[in-house]
Design an enzyme around this catalytic site. Structure first.
Site, PDB file in Angstrom:
ATOM      1  N   CYS A   3       0.811  -1.229   0.000  1.00  0.00           N
ATOM      2  CA  CYS A   3       0.000   0.000   0.000  1.00  0.00           C
ATOM      3  C   CYS A   3       0.842   1.275   0.000  1.00  0.00           C
ATOM      4  O   CYS A   3       0.513   2.249  -0.676  1.00  0.00           O
ATOM      5  CB  CYS A   3      -0.945  -0.012   1.194  1.00  0.00           C
ATOM      6  SG  CYS A   3      -0.194  -0.641   2.695  1.00  0.00           S
TER       7      CYS A   3
ATOM      8  N   HIS B 199      -3.214   6.108   4.556  1.00  0.00           N
ATOM      9  CA  HIS B 199      -1.789   6.289   4.843  1.00  0.00           C
ATOM     10  C   HIS B 199      -1.354   7.675   4.355  1.00  0.00           C
ATOM     11  O   HIS B 199      -1.809   8.139   3.303  1.00  0.00           O
ATOM     12  CB  HIS B 199      -0.936   5.275   4.060  1.00  0.00           C
ATOM     13  CG  HIS B 199      -1.034   3.857   4.532  1.00  0.00           C
ATOM     14  ND1 HIS B 199      -1.793   3.441   5.604  1.00  0.00           N
ATOM     15  CD2 HIS B 199      -0.417   2.735   4.044  1.00  0.00           C
ATOM     16  CE1 HIS B 199      -1.643   2.130   5.759  1.00  0.00           C
ATOM     17  NE2 HIS B 199      -0.826   1.683   4.830  1.00  0.00           N
TER      18      HIS B 199
END
Ligand code: A2P
Length: 339
Positions: free
Chosen positions: A131, A244
């Site tokens: 990710c 994130h």
């Protein structure tokens, strides 16, 4: 239009649930849908559009029934079942790190190197990147193409959803425990995650970096097909549920002004620039990224510390573009161009 028979492995997990939502939202051309999980979930019924689908035990599934399988059930499950699926002529898109660094396995970000999907014929498996690498490279590809990148320094601020459903529960539980003046309980992370930050994601390596940090190095080289880019990563888990963030500092091979970088990024596929500090316009996981598809870039500026330096703030929903969405986008290209 061809309709595919699709299996989701880990269909009840943090990423699997979002894969289901995205397939539905994007009207993915599905004939039969198979939802696979452990025997703990087998027999549960889940709605998909107007269909009610029964969750099946992965161990009993015959992959010959599926054209494409999307795997998000952890590396050990992929190690055991992805080759079995591929042997049954079912193309695997794997979200784990298990196959990512094998030379003959394509590692694909759909905005960056979709042409590599063709290499699925090597072993019947395509790997989805980590990710953190995913959002980084969606933002950096236009800069690499325009002026070349010599060095990347990246510090991540990673949400707990990247560690799965149990970690989401751990952050919620510890927060409630602390606000109620109780002792915290730990099941997923080695230290308290509520109201804390942990510079420890995945296994520590011989060179003192964590595996999560080294993934940023290995995957950047493989996806951009440029091992001459030096990468200095620090990966940190923060008490955020979804999304994130990354503080990114680059040294480019030739000069690029912050304004030029901004213009390149505004045209880049999958990127939204939110960058006007005079209006307090900058992206955060909660206000912009969570539940969205794009990678958001803010705070684009020339680095005051080095020549040809560029700094920026990059935010994305780690379970969408960082995992589920890119998986589905790869599957869409498979159906359109290869099935
Ligand atoms: P289950 O819900 O039945 O345990 P997460 O990343 O959120 O932890 O989710 C992991 C996913 O992988 C879940 O869908 C989980 O199913 C699935 N899974 C875990 N272990 C196995 C297993 N041994 N066989 C099949 N699926 C598994």
């Amino acid at each position: 239009m061809i309709k595919a028979n699709v299996a989701i492995v880990g269909a009840t997990g943090a990423v699997g649930v979002v894969i289901r939502e995205i397939l539905e939202d994007r009207n993915f051309p599905i004939d039969n849908l198979y939802l696979l999980a452990s025997e703990r979930s087998a027999g549960e019924r889940v709605m998909f559009g107007d269909r009610s689908v029964v969750v099946e035990n992965l161990a009993d599934f015959d992959f010959a029934k599926a054209d494409i399988a999307l795997f998000s059930a952890g590396g050990d499950i992929s190690a055991e079942y992805a080759p079995k699926a591929a042997a049954a002529n079912c193309i695997v898109v794997d979200n784990t790190s298990h196959f990512r660094y094998d030379e003959d396995i394509p590692l694909v970000v759909t905005e960056v190197n979709p042409e590599r999907i063709a290499d699925y014929t090597n072993r019947g498996i395509i790997a989805n990147p980590n990710c953190s690498t995913m959002q980084l490279l969606v933002a950096l590809k236009p800069i690499q193409d325009a002026v070349g990148i010599e060095h990347i320094n990246v510090c991540t601020y990673q949400a707990v959803s990247g560690s799965g459903q149990k970690a989401i529960e751990e952050l919620a539980r510890q927060t409630a425990e602390l606000l109620n003046a109780k002792e915290i309980t730990k099941k997923v992370y080695d230290k308290q995650i509520a109201f804390n930050v942990l510079p420890n994601i995945d296994a520590i390596q011989d060179n003192g970096y964590t595996k999560e940090e080294m993934k940023l190095v290995w995957e950047t080289h493989k996806i951009l097909e440029d091992a001459s880019i030096s990468v200095s990563p620090t990966a940190v888990r923060v008490p955020v549920f979804y999304g994130h963030s990354e503080a990114v500092h680059l040294k480019t091979r030739s000069p690029l002004s912050a304004q030029q970088a901004k213009e390149l990024l505004e045209k880049a596929p999958g990127v939204t620039v939110i960058d006007d500090m005079s209006q307090l316009a900058y992206a955060t996981p909660v206000t912009h990224a969570s539940g969205q598809d794009d990678v958001f870039v803010s705070r684009i500026r020339n680095d005051v510390g080095i020549e040809n330096g560029l700094a920026m703030w990059v935010v994305s929903d780690n379970v969408r573009k960082g995992a589920a969405l890119n998986t589905v986008q790869i599957a869409e290209i498979l159906v359109k161009d290869y099935l």
